[in-house]
Design a protein around this motif. Structure first.
Motif, PDB file in Angstrom:
ATOM      1  N   LYS A 173     -32.075 -77.892 -81.439  1.00  0.00           N
ATOM      2  CA  LYS A 173     -31.256 -76.766 -80.999  1.00  0.00           C
ATOM      3  C   LYS A 173     -31.437 -76.510 -79.507  1.00  0.00           C
ATOM      4  O   LYS A 173     -32.390 -76.974 -78.887  1.00  0.00           O
ATOM      5  CB  LYS A 173     -31.592 -75.499 -81.783  1.00  0.00           C
ATOM      6  CG  LYS A 173     -32.977 -74.942 -81.520  1.00  0.00           C
ATOM      7  CD  LYS A 173     -33.213 -73.675 -82.345  1.00  0.00           C
ATOM      8  CE  LYS A 173     -34.645 -73.179 -82.157  1.00  0.00           C
ATOM      9  NZ  LYS A 173     -34.878 -71.945 -82.894  1.00  0.00           N
ATOM     10  N   THR A 174     -30.476 -75.754 -78.981  1.00  0.00           N
ATOM     11  CA  THR A 174     -30.560 -75.276 -77.608  1.00  0.00           C
ATOM     12  C   THR A 174     -30.546 -73.748 -77.637  1.00  0.00           C
ATOM     13  O   THR A 174     -29.938 -73.140 -78.526  1.00  0.00           O
ATOM     14  CB  THR A 174     -29.396 -75.777 -76.738  1.00  0.00           C
ATOM     15  OG1 THR A 174     -28.164 -75.461 -77.377  1.00  0.00           O
ATOM     16  CG2 THR A 174     -29.472 -77.272 -76.498  1.00  0.00           C
ATOM     17  N   VAL A 175     -31.231 -73.160 -76.680  1.00  0.00           N
ATOM     18  CA  VAL A 175     -31.193 -71.717 -76.465  1.00  0.00           C
ATOM     19  C   VAL A 175     -30.886 -71.493 -74.991  1.00  0.00           C
ATOM     20  O   VAL A 175     -31.020 -72.408 -74.171  1.00  0.00           O
ATOM     21  CB  VAL A 175     -32.523 -71.021 -76.844  1.00  0.00           C
ATOM     22  CG1 VAL A 175     -32.812 -71.157 -78.328  1.00  0.00           C
ATOM     23  CG2 VAL A 175     -33.684 -71.528 -76.010  1.00  0.00           C
ATOM     24  N   LEU A 176     -30.476 -70.275 -74.676  1.00  0.00           N
ATOM     25  CA  LEU A 176     -30.222 -69.942 -73.282  1.00  0.00           C
ATOM     26  C   LEU A 176     -30.200 -68.437 -73.116  1.00  0.00           C
ATOM     27  O   LEU A 176     -30.038 -67.693 -74.080  1.00  0.00           O
ATOM     28  CB  LEU A 176     -28.924 -70.572 -72.779  1.00  0.00           C
ATOM     29  CG  LEU A 176     -27.625 -70.148 -73.466  1.00  0.00           C
ATOM     30  CD1 LEU A 176     -27.010 -68.927 -72.782  1.00  0.00           C
ATOM     31  CD2 LEU A 176     -26.643 -71.296 -73.471  1.00  0.00           C
ATOM     32  N   GLU A 177     -30.354 -68.032 -71.874  1.00  0.00           N
ATOM     33  CA  GLU A 177     -30.254 -66.623 -71.497  1.00  0.00           C
ATOM     34  C   GLU A 177     -29.237 -66.515 -70.383  1.00  0.00           C
ATOM     35  O   GLU A 177     -29.150 -67.377 -69.515  1.00  0.00           O
ATOM     36  CB  GLU A 177     -31.616 -66.116 -70.999  1.00  0.00           C
ATOM     37  CG  GLU A 177     -31.618 -64.663 -70.539  1.00  0.00           C
ATOM     38  CD  GLU A 177     -31.169 -64.429 -69.104  1.00  0.00           C
ATOM     39  OE1 GLU A 177     -30.765 -63.297 -68.783  1.00  0.00           O
ATOM     40  OE2 GLU A 177     -31.199 -65.383 -68.290  1.00  0.00           O
ATOM     41  N   THR A 178     -28.445 -65.463 -70.435  1.00  0.00           N
ATOM     42  CA  THR A 178     -27.548 -65.141 -69.336  1.00  0.00           C
ATOM     43  C   THR A 178     -27.517 -63.632 -69.184  1.00  0.00           C
ATOM     44  O   THR A 178     -27.983 -62.903 -70.059  1.00  0.00           O
ATOM     45  CB  THR A 178     -26.135 -65.734 -69.551  1.00  0.00           C
ATOM     46  OG1 THR A 178     -25.403 -65.655 -68.321  1.00  0.00           O
ATOM     47  CG2 THR A 178     -25.369 -65.022 -70.647  1.00  0.00           C
ATOM     48  N   GLY A 179     -26.973 -63.183 -68.084  1.00  0.00           N
ATOM     49  CA  GLY A 179     -26.890 -61.744 -67.843  1.00  0.00           C
ATOM     50  C   GLY A 179     -25.631 -61.161 -68.456  1.00  0.00           C
ATOM     51  O   GLY A 179     -24.576 -61.797 -68.475  1.00  0.00           O
ATOM     52  N   LYS A 180     -25.731 -59.948 -68.948  1.00  0.00           N
ATOM     53  CA  LYS A 180     -24.567 -59.265 -69.534  1.00  0.00           C
ATOM     54  C   LYS A 180     -23.455 -59.084 -68.509  1.00  0.00           C
ATOM     55  O   LYS A 180     -22.282 -59.022 -68.868  1.00  0.00           O
ATOM     56  CB  LYS A 180     -24.985 -57.913 -70.108  1.00  0.00           C
ATOM     57  CG  LYS A 180     -25.840 -58.030 -71.343  1.00  0.00           C
ATOM     58  CD  LYS A 180     -26.226 -56.665 -71.884  1.00  0.00           C
ATOM     59  CE  LYS A 180     -27.087 -56.807 -73.127  1.00  0.00           C
ATOM     60  NZ  LYS A 180     -27.527 -55.489 -73.626  1.00  0.00           N
ATOM     61  N   LYS A 181     -23.812 -59.020 -67.223  1.00  0.00           N
ATOM     62  CA  LYS A 181     -22.811 -58.859 -66.167  1.00  0.00           C
ATOM     63  C   LYS A 181     -22.027 -60.148 -65.914  1.00  0.00           C
ATOM     64  O   LYS A 181     -21.010 -60.132 -65.228  1.00  0.00           O
ATOM     65  CB  LYS A 181     -23.491 -58.425 -64.869  1.00  0.00           C
ATOM     66  CG  LYS A 181     -24.165 -57.077 -64.951  1.00  0.00           C
ATOM     67  CD  LYS A 181     -24.916 -56.779 -63.664  1.00  0.00           C
ATOM     68  CE  LYS A 181     -25.775 -55.539 -63.802  1.00  0.00           C
ATOM     69  NZ  LYS A 181     -26.622 -55.340 -62.610  1.00  0.00           N
ATOM     70  N   GLN A 182     -22.502 -61.252 -66.445  1.00  0.00           N
ATOM     71  CA  GLN A 182     -21.830 -62.545 -66.259  1.00  0.00           C
ATOM     72  C   GLN A 182     -20.829 -62.757 -67.401  1.00  0.00           C
ATOM     73  O   GLN A 182     -21.020 -63.561 -68.307  1.00  0.00           O
ATOM     74  CB  GLN A 182     -22.871 -63.653 -66.188  1.00  0.00           C
ATOM     75  CG  GLN A 182     -23.772 -63.506 -64.983  1.00  0.00           C
ATOM     76  CD  GLN A 182     -24.896 -64.509 -64.987  1.00  0.00           C
ATOM     77  OE1 GLN A 182     -24.693 -65.674 -65.282  1.00  0.00           O
ATOM     78  NE2 GLN A 182     -26.095 -64.048 -64.660  1.00  0.00           N
ATOM     79  N   ILE A 183     -19.744 -62.017 -67.331  1.00  0.00           N
ATOM     80  CA  ILE A 183     -18.739 -61.959 -68.395  1.00  0.00           C
ATOM     81  C   ILE A 183     -18.204 -63.350 -68.739  1.00  0.00           C
ATOM     82  O   ILE A 183     -18.056 -63.695 -69.911  1.00  0.00           O
ATOM     83  CB  ILE A 183     -17.566 -61.041 -67.975  1.00  0.00           C
ATOM     84  CG1 ILE A 183     -18.062 -59.672 -67.522  1.00  0.00           C
ATOM     85  CG2 ILE A 183     -16.531 -60.938 -69.077  1.00  0.00           C
ATOM     86  CD1 ILE A 183     -18.724 -58.841 -68.559  1.00  0.00           C
TER      87      ILE A 183
END
Length: 148
Positions: free
Chosen positions: A105-115
């Motif tokens: 699997k892959t996981v990731l994080e992004t910012g909520k502001k990065q629509i």
């Protein structure tokens, strides 16, 4: 479009990441220093650069989290090349590479502001998961997972 598998030593990858960091510093504002500490590119072994007419226009990378999981990192497309499918192509290539390396699997994080990023990951069948690791409890972060 040409896809190059490389490492973080690649100058085109490094130059795209510099542009990504400048963009994120603007988007994240005061929160940028927190995120920046987790996004160093030293010694990344699995990086992608996409070229359009021999110009580097997009990048991404994967980094081992544990025996089953790779984390998607440093996804970026030059603004003038967005909405042309480059980011989805990077993600697909990173997922293939993850499977080739034997991860599940892959996981990731992004910012909520990065629509746009949030929309991309949802479109590419990533599921929202509880924030993991250093992102646990961080209000601006949204984390995703995809079982391959």
């Amino acid at each position: 479009m040409q896809i190059l598998r490389t490492t973080s030593e690649n100058l085109d990858f490094q130059n795209l990441v510099k542009k990504l960091d400048a963009y994120l510093a603007f988007i994240d504002g005061e929160d940028h220093a927190f995120y920046d500490q987790y996004n160093k590119i030293d010694l990344l072994k699995n990086c992608i650069v996409i070229f359009e007419n021999e110009k580097p226009v997009a990048c991404g990378a994967i980094k081992r989290i544990d025996e089953n999981t790779m984390e998607v990192k440093r996804m970026f497309t030059l603004p003038e090349y967005r909405r042309k499918g480059f980011a989805a192509s990077i993600l697909k290539e990173l997922e293939m590479w993850t499977k080739e390396l034997g991860y599940e699997k892959t996981v990731l994080e992004t910012g909520k502001k990065q629509i746009e990023a949030v929309a991309l990951y949802k479109k590419c069948n990533y599921a929202i998961i509880p924030n993991y690791g250093q992102y646990a409890g961080i209000e601006n972060s949204v984390c995703f997972e995809k079982i391959l």
